[in-house]
Design a protein around this motif. Structure first.
Motif, PDB file in Angstrom:
ATOM      1  N   ILE A 135       0.862  -1.182   0.000  1.00  0.00           N
ATOM      2  CA  ILE A 135       0.000   0.000   0.000  1.00  0.00           C
ATOM      3  C   ILE A 135       0.895   1.227   0.000  1.00  0.00           C
ATOM      4  O   ILE A 135       1.657   1.458   0.948  1.00  0.00           O
ATOM      5  N   GLN A 136       0.785   1.975  -1.102  1.00  0.00           N
ATOM      6  CA  GLN A 136       1.706   3.092  -1.301  1.00  0.00           C
ATOM      7  C   GLN A 136       0.995   4.440  -1.334  1.00  0.00           C
ATOM      8  O   GLN A 136      -0.196   4.515  -1.668  1.00  0.00           O
ATOM      9  N   LEU A 137       1.767   5.447  -1.010  1.00  0.00           N
ATOM     10  CA  LEU A 137       1.297   6.835  -1.105  1.00  0.00           C
ATOM     11  C   LEU A 137       2.441   7.623  -1.728  1.00  0.00           C
ATOM     12  O   LEU A 137       3.561   7.593  -1.178  1.00  0.00           O
ATOM     13  N   ASP A 138       2.176   8.258  -2.818  1.00  0.00           N
ATOM     14  CA  ASP A 138       3.224   9.000  -3.541  1.00  0.00           C
ATOM     15  C   ASP A 138       4.437   8.112  -3.819  1.00  0.00           C
ATOM     16  O   ASP A 138       5.592   8.535  -3.636  1.00  0.00           O
ATOM     17  N   GLY A 139       4.176   6.866  -4.192  1.00  0.00           N
ATOM     18  CA  GLY A 139       5.266   5.960  -4.555  1.00  0.00           C
ATOM     19  C   GLY A 139       6.020   5.364  -3.380  1.00  0.00           C
ATOM     20  O   GLY A 139       6.964   4.599  -3.578  1.00  0.00           O
ATOM     21  N   LYS A 140       5.614   5.703  -2.150  1.00  0.00           N
ATOM     22  CA  LYS A 140       6.310   5.152  -0.981  1.00  0.00           C
ATOM     23  C   LYS A 140       5.406   4.138  -0.287  1.00  0.00           C
ATOM     24  O   LYS A 140       4.210   4.401  -0.093  1.00  0.00           O
ATOM     25  N   THR A 141       5.985   3.002   0.103  1.00  0.00           N
ATOM     26  CA  THR A 141       5.195   1.957   0.750  1.00  0.00           C
ATOM     27  C   THR A 141       5.062   2.249   2.245  1.00  0.00           C
ATOM     28  O   THR A 141       6.063   2.492   2.933  1.00  0.00           O
ATOM     29  N   TYR A 142       3.822   2.236   2.717  1.00  0.00           N
ATOM     30  CA  TYR A 142       3.592   2.459   4.154  1.00  0.00           C
ATOM     31  C   TYR A 142       2.980   1.232   4.838  1.00  0.00           C
ATOM     32  O   TYR A 142       3.028   1.114   6.045  1.00  0.00           O
ATOM     33  N   MET A 143       2.389   0.350   4.028  1.00  0.00           N
ATOM     34  CA  MET A 143       1.790  -0.842   4.617  1.00  0.00           C
ATOM     35  C   MET A 143       2.015  -2.039   3.706  1.00  0.00           C
ATOM     36  O   MET A 143       1.956  -1.902   2.478  1.00  0.00           O
ATOM     37  N   ILE A 144       2.286  -3.184   4.335  1.00  0.00           N
ATOM     38  CA  ILE A 144       2.387  -4.429   3.568  1.00  0.00           C
ATOM     39  C   ILE A 144       1.264  -5.346   4.053  1.00  0.00           C
ATOM     40  O   ILE A 144       1.190  -5.644   5.253  1.00  0.00           O
ATOM     41  N   PRO A 145       0.358  -5.767   3.149  1.00  0.00           N
ATOM     42  CA  PRO A 145      -0.684  -6.717   3.565  1.00  0.00           C
ATOM     43  C   PRO A 145      -0.055  -8.080   3.900  1.00  0.00           C
ATOM     44  O   PRO A 145       0.637  -8.658   3.066  1.00  0.00           O
ATOM     45  N   VAL A 146      -0.281  -8.545   5.107  1.00  0.00           N
ATOM     46  CA  VAL A 146       0.327  -9.803   5.559  1.00  0.00           C
ATOM     47  C   VAL A 146      -0.603 -10.971   5.220  1.00  0.00           C
ATOM     48  O   VAL A 146      -0.174 -11.981   4.672  1.00  0.00           O
ATOM     49  N   VAL A 147      -1.881 -10.808   5.582  1.00  0.00           N
ATOM     50  CA  VAL A 147      -2.882 -11.844   5.261  1.00  0.00           C
ATOM     51  C   VAL A 147      -4.092 -11.128   4.672  1.00  0.00           C
ATOM     52  O   VAL A 147      -4.505 -10.081   5.179  1.00  0.00           O
ATOM     53  N   ASN A 148      -4.655 -11.708   3.613  1.00  0.00           N
ATOM     54  CA  ASN A 148      -5.836 -11.104   2.975  1.00  0.00           C
ATOM     55  C   ASN A 148      -7.074 -11.963   3.218  1.00  0.00           C
ATOM     56  O   ASN A 148      -6.993 -13.196   3.189  1.00  0.00           O
ATOM     57  N   PHE A 149      -8.185 -11.299   3.445  1.00  0.00           N
ATOM     58  CA  PHE A 149      -9.453 -12.000   3.650  1.00  0.00           C
ATOM     59  C   PHE A 149     -10.421 -11.548   2.568  1.00  0.00           C
ATOM     60  O   PHE A 149     -10.743 -10.362   2.489  1.00  0.00           O
ATOM     61  N   VAL A 150     -10.830 -12.474   1.744  1.00  0.00           N
ATOM     62  CA  VAL A 150     -11.684 -12.085   0.616  1.00  0.00           C
ATOM     63  C   VAL A 150     -13.162 -12.146   0.999  1.00  0.00           C
ATOM     64  O   VAL A 150     -13.547 -12.777   1.977  1.00  0.00           O
TER      65      VAL A 150
END
Lengths: 427, 311
Positions: A135-150
């Motif tokens: 998850i990026q803002l202005d090309g910088k990553t601030y969050m990495i999704p560890v587990v996804n729930f669909v």
């Protein structure tokens, strides 16, 4: 034996002074021990949602491999974690590592509360090609999704059969038809359920915009601006309106919450719902006999492209104010490693944030395997992730949709108003 | 006798500073005892209130490091916001209806429990039944009534079975019903406090007043109007003002039943302020709204204090 008064005063004085010193020392203490061991605080809601002790095992494995780093878990339910992090972000006292929901990222990043992970990845020589998303803002990553729930479509097979529908709907027309037949089949059951409560307005994301994403649509322009007056969004809202006009939505929508939705489906009061895969175990626990399956969300008639499937994440970020960013990233990269990520996804009944990790479905409900196939055939879609004040955006959209469903405004007027509201937030 | 006098005076002379020290200590002792409470009040009440008032005069507080002084801009924004005015109106209706109903129901049940017509066992059973709503937390009350008032819930089922309604009513999700539904739940949850307080007050009314009234040939209604109500007046006024204050702060019940919806029909000052702060991250306008609520509450508190002084 009573102490003399002067001695008593001295004792009280000494105890008070010692307490003050200890208090002041505690307030200003460094989290690096004299032997060089670093203690990282990790605030999240994951521990509260996983089977007891399972998350501790994963953490213990990390500390066994990295004896110079200790992890102090601050586990609380989702809502409490959100409140604590909101306060921590405002006062710049976030724990070193934080569990994040994509909806918070923009606000925390703008406040300077969470740090740019891109730089930490570069410093650590980390290969991010394995990450399913960032998850990026202005090309910088601030969050990495560890587990996804669909959030697939849940279908009550018994209700569908009773209504004379022989296959799970794959298009909007088929869905409307199936919902009408279920609602007309005699009992109190309705075809679909739509929670539009404005206290927690995530129904807009999970139950409304999911129809848009399932047909490859977008609520934003290419440069990230609101695009609510587009034909795609209009068609989605008109479809929801048609379901409402047909009387196939369970009554009480306007103040219904997500838990009511799950309960109505579990009780056989509705035939179909869009819901998190994480609720499969809950439904099976409450209603072991409920005959249901999961399927991909129906798309617009004639749509042949790749379908977006809504998701929510357990994301991770690092506090900007921590003095131990390198150690914090070491911990993050451990959670994202192929083996650990697969293990965590398996116990969480979610899908891994590491593309190469394979969750183990051998002991899981077969529905998880079916959902994983749906997940792999489409793409995870949630355009609210990374938007500013995303809850507020959902609420203002929910209010306009409520006006449409109560006949107080037209779809065009509602979308124009929502577009205006969103434009003032997303600059 | 005369020999001892000079001795006493010579001993008394150096004792003067000591006496003044002990007098000073004696004067300071009460403050020493008060200091923990004063410290707590300052830390837990004065400081937060002053901070919120300070925030209300700034812009972009908390979320921005460099907030700027904004004067009364936040107050202007809040007071001209149609949502705030709607929340103010809803709050006024909610607290007026709730307090009036609490009073009427509380007094009716208290008089019933104080009646000599009921036996001891019957009174005990009714006391337990009537006080039950007071024993539940707001979260439990919200869940119970959400289930009962669900469109497919027990209330609609009973009303339909009795033939009073044809179709299930959307109690919480119909914009024209929701405010009355949450007011009803709040009335249900709050009347026992009035009932207990008024029952205690009723039991404190001297019996000879009723005897004298009976001798004068009054009927039941005249005794109620001319003896019971005047005797209960101070308690009723205090309870009513306190209830107005407490009900105006009701947040949890609204949040857990309707969340201020549908279409803002149950939006209260409390939910409006919460949304400003924790959904829109507009802490400055939330602070301004909170200060306005504080001022309105202070007006009610003024009447409460005055009624207490009169007592």
């Amino acid at each position: 034996m009573a102490l003399p008064a002067t001695r008593l005063k001295r004792v009280i004085g000494a105890v008070t002074a010692a307490t003050m010193v200890a208090f002041v020392a505690a307030c200003g203490s460094d989290d690096t021990a004299s032997d060089g061991t670093v203690t990282l605080e990790f605030a999240q809601w994951w521990g509260a949602e996983l089977p007891a002790g399972e998350f501790d095992k994963i953490i213990n494995d990390f500390t066994a491999q990295n004896p110079d780093i200790k992890i102090k878990l601050l586990s609380a339910p989702y809502a409490s974690t959100k409140q604590q992090l909101l306060t921590g972000a405002a006062s710049k006292t976030l724990p070193d590592v934080v569990g994040l929901d994509g909806a918070w990222v923009n606000d925390f990043a703008k406040q300077g509360a969470i740090t740019d992970i891109t730089k930490l990845m570069a410093d650590a020589g980390y290969d991010d090609s394995e990450l399913a998303s960032q998850i990026q803002l202005d090309g910088k990553t601030y969050m990495i999704p560890v587990v996804n729930f669909v959030y697939p479509l849940f279908v009550n097979k018994d209700l569908l059969t009773e209504a004379g529908v022989d296959k799970v709907p794959t298009t909007r027309t088929e869905f409307l038809d199936a919902a009408k037949k279920i609602s007309a089949s005699g009992g109190d059951a309705k075809g679909w359920v739509l929670p539009l409560d404005t206290a927690v307005p995530n129904g807009v994301q999970n139950d409304v915009m999911s129809w848009l994403w399932a047909s490859g649509g977008s609520m934003l322009t290419d440069d990230g601006k609101p695009n609510l007056t587009s034909a795609e969004v209009k068609s989605t809202v008109e479809f929801v309106q048609s379901l409402n006009d047909a009387g196939v939505i369970a009554p009480g929508s306007l103040t219904m919450k997500e838990q009511d939705k799950v309960e109505k489906f579990s009780n056989g009061q509705v035939g179909m719902m869009i819901d998190s895969l994480a609720h499969i175990n809950l439904i099976k626990e409450n209603k072991p006999d409920l005959n249901f399956e999961v399927a991909a969300l129906p798309a617009e008639d004639g749509f042949t492209g790749e379908r977006g499937i809504p998701y929510a994440s357990w994301g991770i970020g690092i506090s900007d104010s921590t003095e131990h960013k390198a150690e914090a990233f070491k911990f993050v990269s451990y959670l994202m490693s192929q083996e650990t990520n697969a293990k965590l996804s398996t116990i969480a009944n979610g899908f891994p944030g590491n593309k190469t990790a394979e969750p183990d479905f051998s002991n899981s409900d077969p529905l998880f395997k079916a959902a994983f196939d749906i997940y792999q055939q489409g793409y995870p879609a949630n355009e609210f992730v990374g938007l500013p004040k995303s809850e507020d955006l959902m609420r203002s959209f929910a209010e306009q949709l409520q006006l449409v469903l109560t006949g107080k405004t037209s779809v065009d007027e509602a979308l124009a108003k929502a577009q205006e509201n969103w434009s003032s937030v997303i600059e | 006798m005369t020999l001892t006098a000079p001795e006493t005076s010579t001993r008394a002379a150096p004792a003067v500073p000591g006496r003044s020290r002990s007098t000073l200590t004696r004067r300071l002792v009460p403050y020493g005892y008060l200091s923990p409470t004063v410290l707590l009040i300052v830390v837990l009440m004065v400081v937060p209130i002053v901070m919120v008032i300070g925030y209300s005069f700034r812009d972009n507080v908390i979320v921005q490091e460099n907030s700027v002084f904004a004067g009364f801009a936040n107050y202007t924004k809040v007071l001209t916001d149609p949502s705030f005015l709607s929340a103010l109106k809803n709050t006024a209706i909610f607290i007026s209806v709730s307090t009036a109903a609490h009073l009427v129901l509380g007094l009716a049940f208290a008089m019933m429990l104080n009646s000599p017509l009921l036996g001891g066992v019957t009174k005990a059973i009714f006391r337990i039944v009537y006080i039950l709503p007071w024993l539940f937390t707001i979260a439990v009350i919200a869940v119970i009534w959400r289930l009962l008032l669900d469109p497919a819930g027990v209330v609609n089922h009973v009303l339909q079975t009795l033939g009073l309604i044809e179709q299930g009513v959307n109690w919480f999700s119909d914009p024209s019903m929701a405010l009355w539904a949450v007011s009803f739940v709040n009335i249900w949850a709050g009347y026992p406090f009035f009932m207990i307080s008024l029952l205690a007050a009723l039991q404190g009314i001297p019996g000879d007043l009723y005897e004298a009234a009976a001798v004068d040939g009054t009927n039941w209604f005249q005794r109620f109007v001319h003896v019971t109500l005047p005797q209960l007046r101070p308690v009723i006024i205090s309870m009513a003002v306190l209830d107005l204050i407490w009900t105006s702060h009701q947040f949890a019940l609204i949040w857990m039943t309707t969340g201020g919806g549908p279409l803002n029909s149950t939006e209260m000052l409390s939910t409006f302020t919460y949304k400003q702060a924790f959904s829109e991250y507009e802490f400055a306008t939330a602070s301004a709204a909170a200060v306005i609520v504080l001022l309105l509450t202070m007006v009610l508190a003024f009447f409460y204090v005055r009624s207490q002084r009169e007592r």
